[in-house]
Design a protein around this motif. Structure first.
Motif, PDB file in Angstrom:
ATOM      1  N   THR A  11     -10.051  -6.572   0.525  1.00  0.00           N
ATOM      2  CA  THR A  11      -8.348  -5.609   1.012  1.00  0.00           C
ATOM      3  C   THR A  11      -8.662  -3.903  -0.034  1.00  0.00           C
ATOM      4  O   THR A  11      -8.147  -3.002   0.746  1.00  0.00           O
TER       5      THR A  11
ATOM      6  N   TRP B 113      -9.962  -2.859   2.967  1.00  0.00           N
ATOM      7  CA  TRP B 113      -9.276  -2.426   4.138  1.00  0.00           C
ATOM      8  C   TRP B 113      -8.445  -1.045   3.990  1.00  0.00           C
ATOM      9  O   TRP B 113      -8.667  -0.393   4.739  1.00  0.00           O
TER      10      TRP B 113
ATOM     11  N   LEU C  78     -10.402   2.186   4.438  1.00  0.00           N
ATOM     12  CA  LEU C  78     -11.033   2.997   6.324  1.00  0.00           C
ATOM     13  C   LEU C  78      -9.656   2.797   6.811  1.00  0.00           C
ATOM     14  O   LEU C  78     -10.087   3.942   7.405  1.00  0.00           O
ATOM     15  N   LEU C  79      -8.709   2.437   6.564  1.00  0.00           N
ATOM     16  CA  LEU C  79      -7.190   2.994   6.654  1.00  0.00           C
ATOM     17  C   LEU C  79      -7.142   4.284   6.464  1.00  0.00           C
ATOM     18  O   LEU C  79      -7.037   5.120   7.234  1.00  0.00           O
TER      19      LEU C  79
ATOM     20  N   VAL D 142     -17.765  -1.343   7.456  1.00  0.00           N
ATOM     21  CA  VAL D 142     -17.668  -2.137   7.913  1.00  0.00           C
ATOM     22  C   VAL D 142     -19.085  -3.920   8.024  1.00  0.00           C
ATOM     23  O   VAL D 142     -18.639  -4.746   7.486  1.00  0.00           O
TER      24      VAL D 142
END
Lengths: 175, 83
Positions: free
Chosen positions: B8, B11, B14-15, B49
């Motif tokens: 999480t 993620w 990355l955003l 990733v």
């Protein structure tokens, strides 16, 4: 599977380097034409694919604990993110085609259309793979000890995400 | 549970890096400065990733090295042609 993923990465890598090399000889044309792209849709699609990748990570984690139904739900969420990506991309393609743009319009559009369409096809294939895994997971076809199919499908989906992570800044942002 | 929490976080990073890329593209105009700002962010996103989503941290070293090298080579070639 890793041989297949590496072959795909190599193909995209050659495409990316060809774009950068060609742009270096047509900087004005590439900068002027790139400005006509819809960066917002490119950005939305980046966020959507990253989120889809996260959903698939959750699916793999669920099946590692033997939770087939939970795994299937996360995989369907991944498929849904792929569908959002595809719809946004289709609107983008329709906009360009509606404006009379095609592969022979200029060198930038040749790269833009072929690169993004090639990637688009990979998203569609990824959605099919994830959907097949989701259906099998729903039917109890995977367990905490036997779930190589989900991990393989997930690796393919992350490869599609990784390629877009390079494609987005290259085609939409850098100028 | 720890794995989910870590994923999480990855993620969300990355955003955030994607939003930073978009903002830099709008703020920095064009040229070397933009390339020097955006490509390192892309490199970090790619490594995250590869290691955390693809899970290559836990596979054979040669596969991990190959994918990381692919990313470095592609981004390096892009940088050379843009600068």
């Amino acid at each position: 599977m890793w041989f297949f993923i590496m072959a795909e990465l190599l193909a995209f890598g050659v495409f990316f380097i060809s774009y950068a090399f060609t742009r270096a000889h047509h900087v004005e044309l590439f900068n002027a034409t790139q400005a006509t792209l819809n960066r917002v849709s490119g950005a939305i699609n980046t966020l959507v694919l990253i989120t889809g990748s996260y959903f698939v990570v959750r699916a793999v984690e669920a099946i590692r604990h033997g939770h087939g139904v939970v795994c299937a739900r996360w995989l369907w969420a991944g498929v849904a993110s792929g569908a959002v990506f595809a719809v946004v991309k289709l609107f983008e393609f329709a906009d360009k085609i509606g404006a009379g743009i095609n592969l022979s319009t200029n060198t930038f559009y040749m790269f833009y259309l072929s690169l993004t369409f090639f990637h688009f096809l990979h998203v569609l294939l990824g959605m099919i793979i994830l959907a097949a895994c989701a259906i099998k997971a729903q039917r109890g076809g995977y367990s905490d000890t036997d779930h190589a199919g989900v991990e393989t499908g997930a690796s393919y989906w992350h490869m599609v995400d990784l390629v877009w992570i390079v494609l987005f800044p290259l085609v939409y942002v850098l100028h | 549970m720890m794995k989910i929490k870590a994923s999480t976080w990855v993620w969300m990073v990355l955003l955030s890096l994607t939003l930073a890329t978009i903002l830099l593209g709008r703020q920095l105009g064009h040229g070397t400065v933009l390339v020097a700002a955006v490509l390192p962010l892309t490199l970090v996103k790619g490594h995250l990733v590869i290691d955390h989503f693809m899970g290559l941290r836990h596979t054979a070293l040669h596969w991990r090295a190959l994918v990381h090298c692919w990313l470095l080579l592609v981004l390096g070639a892009i940088a050379l042609n843009f600068i």
